[in-house]
Scaffold this motif. Structure first.
Motif: not given
Ligand code: COI
Length: 444
Positions: A82, A86, A113, A120, A142-143, A146, A149, A180, A183-184, A187
């Protein structure tokens, strides 16, 4: 005119960097300059690495035979991957004209970010299951942080649209949004793997899945679910001139074709796309037939091909031609030059609200949340309209549904095409790959 980019201006960037610019005394200044220099070196280090892109099939194979070693490996993959992803996007933000990145909403995203990157980067390796549980909590926070966003970025870039050529703006937004999603996905997949490992179950509501990937996802079932969800919320709608049109109940949706088509896919992504497409079709039909006694049905035709599963959604909503849109694909654009509605004051106002209250901005996020509640009830997304729940719809519309559907569709190599039969209706063609062998469509 060419605007300076952030990296051409002295202390760099947004307030995240300006915080370290040391305006008080020379000692503080030299300390903060050193810190700034160090942090930028770290960013360069991560941004120089390539993202390790994955396929759906790899995510399924890795997650299928889970044991504690594999779960810890998955955690460490997320922990190290991640910040690389980022870092690429932070570099992208730094390359924007200074006038854009200092725009309040864009600067807010930059700070989020930057802060996530630092967290991280500093996170120690995960060595056992207890540490993995703490890591999962860290990821969940963190989810959540964000959540604003997408509306923030969309608001910031809409307001900055006059400073960016449409191609640059759209390719920037595409890189930001696909990255994005990616990354989600990583995660959330890890969180879901951890949850299944803890409960010893890989079944939610009778549907087999590995992490967030549903291995026997039924296109028909997902269409029915979105239709049911929409039809349970017959809210009034606004036409393009802002006039409110009472809703007499959404039109019927007839589903035909290969009704038993099943494939492996991220259910949340499929249902986000279907929900948005069906909502647009229903709204257009309702508006186009406001004086008729009955509404013509929408037809959804499913086709299972060799390599993909497709669905065509045909409505009689009058088509897409409008004074503000030249071509249907302009509906995917974030530039006001291609899509004048980007600068509509009610849309900007709704985006401002969505970005400030930090709502879960996408239907996928909402549907995802309900789906986890569904584990107990298996109701259709809790019977609520996600956008309405999120406080960002239906009035005024924020214009993210189609561009986001396009991004979700193309993330693993699918396609979304809109064909307008002006004066009659619109056909939307959605194709999603079913073999799971395409790499994530993220750019470096
Ligand atoms: C985002 O939602 O924008 C993210 O980057 C989330 C990720 C850091 C877990």
């Amino acid at each position: 005119m060419t605007w300076p980019t952030c990296s051409q201006t002295q202390t760099g960037l947004s307030s995240a960097f300006r915080r370290f610019s040391g305006r008080t005394c020379p000692h503080v200044r030299s300390q903060s300059t050193a810190l700034h220099f160090y942090q930028n070196r770290q960013l360069e280090l991560f941004a120089s690495k390539e993202a390790q892109r994955l396929t759906l099939r790899q995510l399924v194979f890795f997650g299928r035979m889970m044991d504690s070693d594999r779960l810890i490996k998955s955690a460490n993959y997320v922990r190290t991957e991640l910040p690389v992803r980022i870092a690429h996007r932070l570099r992208d933000l730094q390359a924007l004209p200074y006038v854009v990145v200092t725009q309040e909403s864009v600067a807010k995203v930059y700070e989020l970010y930057w802060s996530a990157f630092e967290k991280f980067r500093r996170h120690p390796p995960i060595t056992n299951l207890t540490e993995n549980l703490a890591f999962c909590e860290f990821l969940e926070n963190i989810l959540d942080e964000h959540a604003p966003v997408i509306p923030s970025l969309s608001l910031g870039l809409s307001l900055s649209s006059p400073h960016l050529p449409p191609d640059s703006l759209d390719s920037f937004m595409r890189r930001m949004l696909v990255s994005r999603i990616s990354r989600r996905v990583l995660a959330e997949h890890h969180l879901a793997l951890t949850k299944s490992f803890g409960s010893g179950s890989s079944k939610i509501a009778d549907e087999p899945h590995v992490g967030i990937i549903y291995t026997g996802l039924s296109m028909k079932r997902s269409i029915d679910k979105c239709v049911q969800l929409l039809r349970s919320q017959p809210y009034d709608i606004e036409d393009d001139s802002g006039e409110c049109v009472p809703n007499r109940g959404w039109p019927e949706v007839e589903v035909d074709g290969h009704l038993d088509a099943k494939f492996a896919y991220i259910r949340e992504h499929l249902e986000y796309i279907l929900f948005e497409l069906l909502k647009n079709a229903m709204r257009a039909t309702e508006l186009n037939h406001r004086d008729a006694s009955t509404l013509p049905a929408i037809r959804a035709t499913i086709v299972a091909g060799e390599n993909d599963v497709g669905v065509r959604i045909s409505d009689q909503g009058g088509g897409l031609s409008s004074a503000q849109i030249q071509s249907p694909s302009d509906l995917f654009s974030f530039s006001h030059i291609r899509n004048a509605t980007r600068m509509d004051p009610p849309r900007l106002g709704a985006l401002r609200t969505a970005s400030s209250i930090g709502v879960k901005a996408t239907v996928a996020e909402q549907i995802g949340r309900w789906q986890s509640q569904d584990e107990e009830s298996d109701s259709v997304a809790g019977g609520k309209d996600p956008e309405r729940e999120a406080g960002i719809a239906p009035h005024p519309r924020i214009g993210l549904g189609l561009p986001m559907s396009n991004i979700f569709t193309t993330y693993f190599g699918g396609s979304l095409e809109l064909v307008s039969m002006d004066g009659w209706g619109t056909d939307v063609y959605l194709r999603l790959p079913k073999l799971g062998t395409n790499l994530e469509g993220i750019e470096l």
